[in-house]
Enzyme design. Structure first.
Site, PDB file in Angstrom:
ATOM      1  N   SER A  65      41.868  23.662  83.359  1.00  0.00           N
ATOM      2  CA  SER A  65      40.652  22.857  83.503  1.00  0.00           C
ATOM      3  C   SER A  65      40.500  21.752  82.472  1.00  0.00           C
ATOM      4  O   SER A  65      39.565  20.940  82.592  1.00  0.00           O
ATOM      5  CB  SER A  65      39.413  23.764  83.458  1.00  0.00           C
ATOM      6  OG  SER A  65      39.130  24.266  84.741  1.00  0.00           O
ATOM      7  N   LYS A  68      39.907  18.326  83.776  1.00  0.00           N
ATOM      8  CA  LYS A  68      38.611  17.741  84.089  1.00  0.00           C
ATOM      9  C   LYS A  68      38.150  16.737  83.036  1.00  0.00           C
ATOM     10  O   LYS A  68      37.215  15.966  83.294  1.00  0.00           O
ATOM     11  CB  LYS A  68      37.580  18.849  84.292  1.00  0.00           C
ATOM     12  CG  LYS A  68      37.893  19.758  85.489  1.00  0.00           C
ATOM     13  CD  LYS A  68      36.816  20.811  85.688  1.00  0.00           C
ATOM     14  CE  LYS A  68      37.102  21.691  86.887  1.00  0.00           C
ATOM     15  NZ  LYS A  68      38.045  22.786  86.585  1.00  0.00           N
ATOM     16  N   SER A 125      32.621  24.009  84.579  1.00  0.00           N
ATOM     17  CA  SER A 125      34.005  23.775  84.993  1.00  0.00           C
ATOM     18  C   SER A 125      34.156  23.980  86.500  1.00  0.00           C
ATOM     19  O   SER A 125      35.126  24.584  86.978  1.00  0.00           O
ATOM     20  CB  SER A 125      34.974  24.694  84.234  1.00  0.00           C
ATOM     21  OG  SER A 125      36.296  24.224  84.326  1.00  0.00           O
TER      22      SER A 125
END
Length: 320
Positions: A65, A68, A125
């Site tokens: 993640s 991101k 997330s």
């Protein structure tokens, strides 16, 4: 502003050229630590871009993640240029809703503001919202990933290819610890007015209260971001930044076998880095290896497989 995708023809052409150039790298990614997470780490002085410590810094790894950070970087670019507004609506598509957790859980056709979408991605997330943002900006997630890769090259990220906006597993989606440090520094330098999104310890959306997966916020002096991650392929990952006495450091750990070990390593990197800066200020030379070992940080982990990570059904869940 229209709900359709924006297109900058020059950037699009660059993205397509980059995609063609790096496509040959994708098979190498499949032979990288896919399914065998391995340690990599970088400590960078954000003010000078000096690398203070590196362990397998340019080795191919999977970011989970932390991806991101680039997704939101692209959103911030669009906001700065006026192509997007904070009150624009992000509509959830069938593809976005179908993403695996972690997710916000809105239904097809439901929407949220860009501002809320940024907060949900930074704190929760949420994979579903990351995909919806990608579709808003580029029409499809695949197109958005090409633009992400093109932006990576412009920022000086040399080992990175993005295949999606979330960081969910894909053999053709890879980066390095050093590239993540470069991205983190660029985020703070170019979008410092929006960096606060990554500092929020929680966010409430309706009746849902979300806690940030970055448990070092509020627990490590000066630490104010940035992003955690976990998949079965990547292991536990974290890009972090802290400021003390007017100096900012960036620390990145990829491929840790547990969230607690990752957090300890980041804490040790940050603390050792600031100690090194203090030693320099006194006119002495620092020994980063000795400083890290004195805090219990194990060196030379990058060449060896780590303890087996217990597979989970949820690739990007609350345990990241």
């Amino acid at each position: 502003m229209a709900n359709g995708p924006y297109w900058l023809s020059g950037m699009t052409r660059l993205a397509l050229a980059i995609a063609a150039m790096v496509s040959a790298l994708a098979p190498a990614a499949a032979a990288s630590p896919l399914g065998i997470p391995r340690f990599a780490a970088v400590l960078m002085d954000a003010d000078t871009n000096e690398i203070l410590f590196a362990e397998q810094a340019t080795a191919i790894r999977h970011p989970a993640s932390i991806t991101k950070v680039m997704t939101l970087y692209m959103v911030f670019d669009a906001l700065d240029s006026g192509r997007l507004r904070l009150d624009d609506r992000i509509v959830m598509s069938t593809r976005a809703v179908a993403q695996r957790p972690s997710k916000l859980g809105l239904g097809v056709g439901q929407s949220l503001s860009v501002d809320d979408a940024i907060r949900v991605v930074a704190v929760k997330s949420a994979n579903d919202v990351a995909v919806a943002l990608a579709e808003k900006l580029a029409g499809t997630e695949a197109n958005f990933a090409r633009l992400m890769t093109a932006k990576a090259r412009l920022l000086g990220m040399r080992q990175t290819v993005f295949a999606n906006a979330s960081g969910l597993p894909d053999p053709a989606h890879f980066t390095s610890a050093q590239d993540i440090a470069v991205l983190s520094a660029a985020l703070i330098r170019n979008h410092g007015d929006r960096y606060h999104y990554f500092s929020a310890q929680s966010f409430s959306y309706g009746k849902l209260r979300m806690a940030n997966h970055n448990h070092l916020l509020g627990n490590v002096v000066g630490l104010d971001g940035i992003k955690t991650g976990f998949t079965n392929d990547s292991g536990f990952t974290l890009a972090a930044s802290a400021m003390r006495n007017g100096h900012r450091l960036i620390a990145v750990v990829l491929g840790s076998p547990s969230g607690s070990q990752r957090d300890r390593d980041i804490t040790n990197l940050i603390n050792a880095g600031f100690t090194a800066l203090e030693i320099r200020a006194q006119g002495r030379r620092e020994d980063m290896g000795a400083l890290l070992m004195s805090r219990g940080f194990a060196l030379n982990r990058g060449d060896q497989p780590l303890s087996r990570i217990t597979a989970t059904d949820i690739e990007e869940g609350d345990g990241e």
